[in-house]
Design an enzyme around this catalytic site. Structure first.
Site, PDB file in Angstrom:
ATOM      1  N   SER A  91       0.865  -1.266   0.050  1.00 30.50           N
ATOM      2  CA  SER A  91      -0.067  -0.016  -0.126  1.00 30.50           C
ATOM      3  C   SER A  91       0.931   1.296  -0.004  1.00 30.50           C
ATOM      4  O   SER A  91       1.438   1.326  -0.996  1.00 30.50           O
ATOM      5  CB  SER A  91      -0.874  -0.070   1.169  1.00 30.50           C
ATOM      6  OG  SER A  91      -1.903   1.170   0.974  1.00 30.50           O
ATOM      7  N   HIS A 195      -8.869   0.931  -0.600  1.00 32.63           N
ATOM      8  CA  HIS A 195      -8.567   0.064  -1.431  1.00 32.63           C
ATOM      9  C   HIS A 195      -9.802  -0.773  -2.153  1.00 32.63           C
ATOM     10  O   HIS A 195      -9.985  -1.982  -2.120  1.00 32.63           O
ATOM     11  CB  HIS A 195      -7.347  -1.066  -1.141  1.00 32.63           C
ATOM     12  CG  HIS A 195      -6.021  -0.464  -0.927  1.00 32.63           C
ATOM     13  ND1 HIS A 195      -5.313   0.041  -1.965  1.00 32.63           N
ATOM     14  CD2 HIS A 195      -5.314  -0.130   0.127  1.00 32.63           C
ATOM     15  CE1 HIS A 195      -4.225   0.381  -1.277  1.00 32.63           C
ATOM     16  NE2 HIS A 195      -4.308   0.504  -0.073  1.00 32.63           N
TER      17      HIS A 195
END
Length: 292
Positions: A91, A195
């Site tokens: 991430s 996400h």
């Protein structure tokens, strides 16, 4: 010859006191970061007097800076790591992987991360949870069986750990579904469903912001969260942007690198990703001898 993969952790790896050993080693970068952010990044990370380190818009730039300084320090100690075959970030950590690959400089990466953190912090009306003990096929089946159409799979971290995301009402229903199926449902302390499809508005704004920066071809293979494959030179900006509203495919990324030969994984500043890699590797070894 053993290949090297450098790992950069993302949000969740932050802690009060992080970076205290490396800030004094890189005073110019520390000052530059503070000037860009408009506050002392060293003070935030080391003492966090106002308790802001846990907020996404502060966590992301702080962690980017500490990851970068930890990497520079590690590279000073072990110069060969500057020629790592693979660079991987989870991430937020993917920005550090791209920095290490010279796709952009320290300042550009920080400005991108600062904007990313601001946009993600503005998102509301949703949540995330870790599902522990379930394989991805089981997670998908439960989502389907219980008609949890508004739930997305946000992270595939290990063969038995997935992160789901969605609106609050749907997350309540998901908790009941996974609990009744015998799996551990662990809510994450986040403000929005990162996400997932619900970040598409933030992603659209980030597209316009990122357009002002230049991106170079990576000098080492950077494994993208979005594709679980190395970044392609003609799609660096687009691939990075898509990460915001799509699943972090960490298991597939690790498997891809493991398939490239004898690889040593070295994590910068944390052990979170190392534990994930070990689980992926353990299953892979069992599969190779027909035990999984």
């Amino acid at each position: 010859m053993k290949k090297i993969a450098i790992l950069f952790p993302g949000q969740g790896a932050q802690f009060k006191g992080m970076g205290k050993d490396v800030f004094p080693l890189f005073p110019e970068l520390t000052e530059l970061a503070s000037d860009i952010l408009g506050y002392s990044v060293e003070r935030l990370c080391v003492s966090d007097p106002e308790g802001k380190l846990r907020y996404t818009d502060y966590t992301q730039p702080a962690l980017y800076v500490v990851n970068a300084l930890n990497y520079y320090n590690l590279k000073n100690e072990r110069p060969e790591l500057g020629d790592a075959h693979f660079l991987m970030g989870h991430s937020l950590g993917e920005y550090n992987a791209l920095l290490a690959a010279d796709v952009f400089d320290f300042e550009t990466g920080l400005r991108l991360v600062q904007k990313r953190g601001e946009l993600m912090a503005r998102a509301r009306e949703g949540g995330m949870a870790a599902i522990l003990g379930a394989r991805i096929e089981q997670v998908r089946q439960i989502i389907s069986d219980h008609h949890l159409d508004e739930i997305d799979i946000a992270n595939l971290n290990t063969p038995t750990q997935a992160i789901i995301a969605g609106p609050k009402e749907s997350m309540v229903a998901a908790e009941k579904a996974f609990d009744s199926s015998g799996f551990t449902y662990y809510p994450l302390n986040v403000s929005a469903p990162f996400h997932s499809r619900y970040m598409e508005d933030a992603q659209a704004v980030f597209v316009r912001f990122a357009a002002q920066f230049a991106f170079r071809s990576p000098k080492s293979a950077v494994i993208a969260n979005y594709t679980a494959r190395p970044y392609e030179n003609n799609a660096i900006e687009a691939t990075l942007i898509k990460q915001i509203a799509n699943c972090v495919r960490w298991v597939e990324s690790v498997r891809y690198v493991m398939d490239q030969g004898d690889v040593e994984f070295i994590e910068v500043g944390s052990t979170i990703l190392t534990k994930m890699v070990k689980e992926v590797g353990s299953e892979r070894n069992l599969a190779s001898v027909g035990l999984s």
